[in-house]
Write a protein that holds these residues in place. Structure first.
Motif, PDB file in Angstrom:
ATOM      1  N   LEU A  16      28.859   9.819  41.099  1.00 23.42           N
ATOM      2  CA  LEU A  16      27.258   9.984  41.707  1.00 23.42           C
ATOM      3  C   LEU A  16      26.001  10.190  41.430  1.00 23.42           C
ATOM      4  O   LEU A  16      25.805  10.755  39.904  1.00 23.42           O
ATOM      5  N   ALA A  17      24.752   9.222  41.874  1.00 22.45           N
ATOM      6  CA  ALA A  17      24.238   9.315  41.851  1.00 22.45           C
ATOM      7  C   ALA A  17      22.648   9.920  42.553  1.00 22.45           C
ATOM      8  O   ALA A  17      22.805  10.058  43.845  1.00 22.45           O
ATOM      9  N   THR A  18      21.076  10.483  42.069  1.00 28.70           N
ATOM     10  CA  THR A  18      20.608  11.025  42.525  1.00 28.70           C
ATOM     11  C   THR A  18      19.197   9.570  42.431  1.00 28.70           C
ATOM     12  O   THR A  18      19.701   9.198  42.574  1.00 28.70           O
ATOM     13  N   GLY A  19      18.194  10.537  43.361  1.00 27.04           N
ATOM     14  CA  GLY A  19      17.527  10.005  43.495  1.00 27.04           C
ATOM     15  C   GLY A  19      16.614   9.066  45.393  1.00 27.04           C
ATOM     16  O   GLY A  19      18.125   9.514  46.117  1.00 27.04           O
ATOM     17  N   SER A  20      15.876   8.553  45.336  1.00 22.05           N
ATOM     18  CA  SER A  20      16.037   8.499  46.821  1.00 22.05           C
ATOM     19  C   SER A  20      16.696   7.252  46.877  1.00 22.05           C
ATOM     20  O   SER A  20      16.892   7.160  49.012  1.00 22.05           O
ATOM     21  N   LEU A  58      35.116   5.386  40.705  1.00 21.33           N
ATOM     22  CA  LEU A  58      33.888   5.063  41.621  1.00 21.33           C
ATOM     23  C   LEU A  58      32.828   5.549  41.116  1.00 21.33           C
ATOM     24  O   LEU A  58      32.827   6.273  41.562  1.00 21.33           O
ATOM     25  N   GLN A  59      31.895   4.153  40.543  1.00 20.28           N
ATOM     26  CA  GLN A  59      30.633   4.936  39.980  1.00 20.28           C
ATOM     27  C   GLN A  59      29.014   4.414  40.947  1.00 20.28           C
ATOM     28  O   GLN A  59      29.531   2.885  40.738  1.00 20.28           O
ATOM     29  N   VAL A  60      28.804   4.824  41.583  1.00 21.34           N
ATOM     30  CA  VAL A  60      27.137   4.702  42.304  1.00 21.34           C
ATOM     31  C   VAL A  60      25.978   5.411  41.118  1.00 21.34           C
ATOM     32  O   VAL A  60      25.841   6.190  40.352  1.00 21.34           O
ATOM     33  N   LEU A  61      25.168   3.863  40.912  1.00 20.62           N
ATOM     34  CA  LEU A  61      23.975   3.744  40.049  1.00 20.62           C
ATOM     35  C   LEU A  61      22.823   3.414  41.000  1.00 20.62           C
ATOM     36  O   LEU A  61      23.423   2.623  42.247  1.00 20.62           O
ATOM     37  N   GLY A  62      21.998   4.139  41.012  1.00 26.56           N
ATOM     38  CA  GLY A  62      21.005   3.922  41.487  1.00 26.56           C
ATOM     39  C   GLY A  62      20.287   3.193  40.035  1.00 26.56           C
ATOM     40  O   GLY A  62      20.761   2.648  38.715  1.00 26.56           O
ATOM     41  N   ILE A  63      18.927   2.161  39.596  1.00 26.05           N
ATOM     42  CA  ILE A  63      18.275   2.337  38.805  1.00 26.05           C
ATOM     43  C   ILE A  63      16.807   2.376  38.710  1.00 26.05           C
ATOM     44  O   ILE A  63      15.653   2.121  39.721  1.00 26.05           O
ATOM     45  N   GLY A  64      16.320   2.165  37.620  1.00 30.27           N
ATOM     46  CA  GLY A  64      15.198   2.916  37.264  1.00 30.27           C
ATOM     47  C   GLY A  64      14.724   1.882  37.313  1.00 30.27           C
ATOM     48  O   GLY A  64      14.197   0.623  36.916  1.00 30.27           O
ATOM     49  N   GLN A  65      12.823   1.700  37.407  1.00 37.00           N
ATOM     50  CA  GLN A  65      11.433   1.035  37.613  1.00 37.00           C
ATOM     51  C   GLN A  65      12.390   0.087  35.699  1.00 37.00           C
ATOM     52  O   GLN A  65      11.834  -1.291  35.798  1.00 37.00           O
TER      53      GLN A  65
END
Ligand code: GLP
Length: 253
Positions: free
Chosen positions: A34-38, A128-135
């Motif tokens: 799991l990922a954090t962030g907005s 299952l890996q959930v990712l966000g992405i940085g700028q």
């Protein structure tokens, strides 16, 4: 890579939640990364709603979070431990014994990284890996670098990341300079991956992840080499993708 472009942030979260829910229905004792962030908040809200309305059962699910700031205790409202409880775990029936997040207070970060990797392995690896992405195209806290860091490790955060994350703090001075993060190998070992992004400020990073060279200078680009990645982005985050890809759900490769 399969690319799903949605009209809105909410829809992005819904598409992602459908994949996560499907994973849990098929394998009730799934191991989720799991990922954090907005970015993933709308997915968490949707999953909590599915739990509440149709009883999606998390009781056998295990979770491993990507990262945590160094020096932040779980009680600190800016910690990722706190974020996960507030935004997700307290709204579902997860067993807290099955929740794992790197310990930002550990004395020895090398040892903590090794402990975390062993735990993931002991649970059978991440389904299952959930990712966000940085700028800057980071995933987890794997910042642009001259090489891909493999396993869970201490990272010095980039100025760009510190600036971007300062919106969660009283001032930029308060943003931690270090974090502990799963490595690229940890992420690439997951059976399935979903990468989420929304908003114009992620368009360049999404372009690099999907269409750019595979390089540690854009860590998310490594996902082009993973066998099962679904990229779910809203139309703003998709705006730099080639016209042929934009606007519809499409199987790219
Ligand atoms: C953070 C996290 C990442 C997250 C990214 C984007 O610093 N370490 O896991 O994906 O930056 O955050 P946001 O979704 O708030 O834009």
């Amino acid at each position: 890579m399969r690319i799903i472009i949605t009209d809105s942030y909410e829809e992005m979260g819904m598409e992602a939640a459908n994949i996560v829910a499907g994973q849990i229905y098929l394998k009730p004792n799934s191991v989720l990364g799991l990922a954090t962030g907005s970015t993933p908040v709308s997915m968490y809200q949707r999953l909590a709603a599915v739990h509440k309305t149709v009883g999606l059962d998390f009781s056998e699910v295990t979770t491993f979070n990507l990262d945590e700031y160094i020096g932040m205790s779980p009680e600190n409202p800016q910690s990722y431990h706190y974020f996960m409880q507030e935004n997700f775990f307290k709204h579902i029936n997860i067993n807290q014994d099955n929740v794992f997040i790197p310990d930002g207070m550990a004395e020895d970060m090398i040892e903590e990284g090794e402990r975390y990797e062993r735990l993931i392995e002991a649970k059978g690896g991440i389904d299952l890996q959930v990712l966000g992405i940085g700028q800057n195209a980071h995933i987890g806290f794997n910042e642009p670098d001259i090489k891909f860091a493999a396993t869970t490790h201490k990272v010095a955060l980039d100025d760009e990341t510190i600036q971007a994350n300062s919106r969660f703090f009283a001032s930029v001075k308060d943003v931690p300079r270090y974090a502990i993060s799963m490595g690229i190998k940890t992420i690439m070992m997951a059976e399935h991956v979903i990468l989420l992004a929304n908003g114009k400020n992620k368009a360049e990073a999404v372009y690099k992840a999907v269409c750019g060279d595979v390089t540690p200078e854009a860590p998310a680009s490594i996902l082009q080499l993973h066998r099962d990645v679904v990229v779910i982005v809203d139309k703003e985050a998709a705006s730099r993708l080639p016209a042929a890809i934009r606007g519809i759900h499409i199987v790219k490769k």
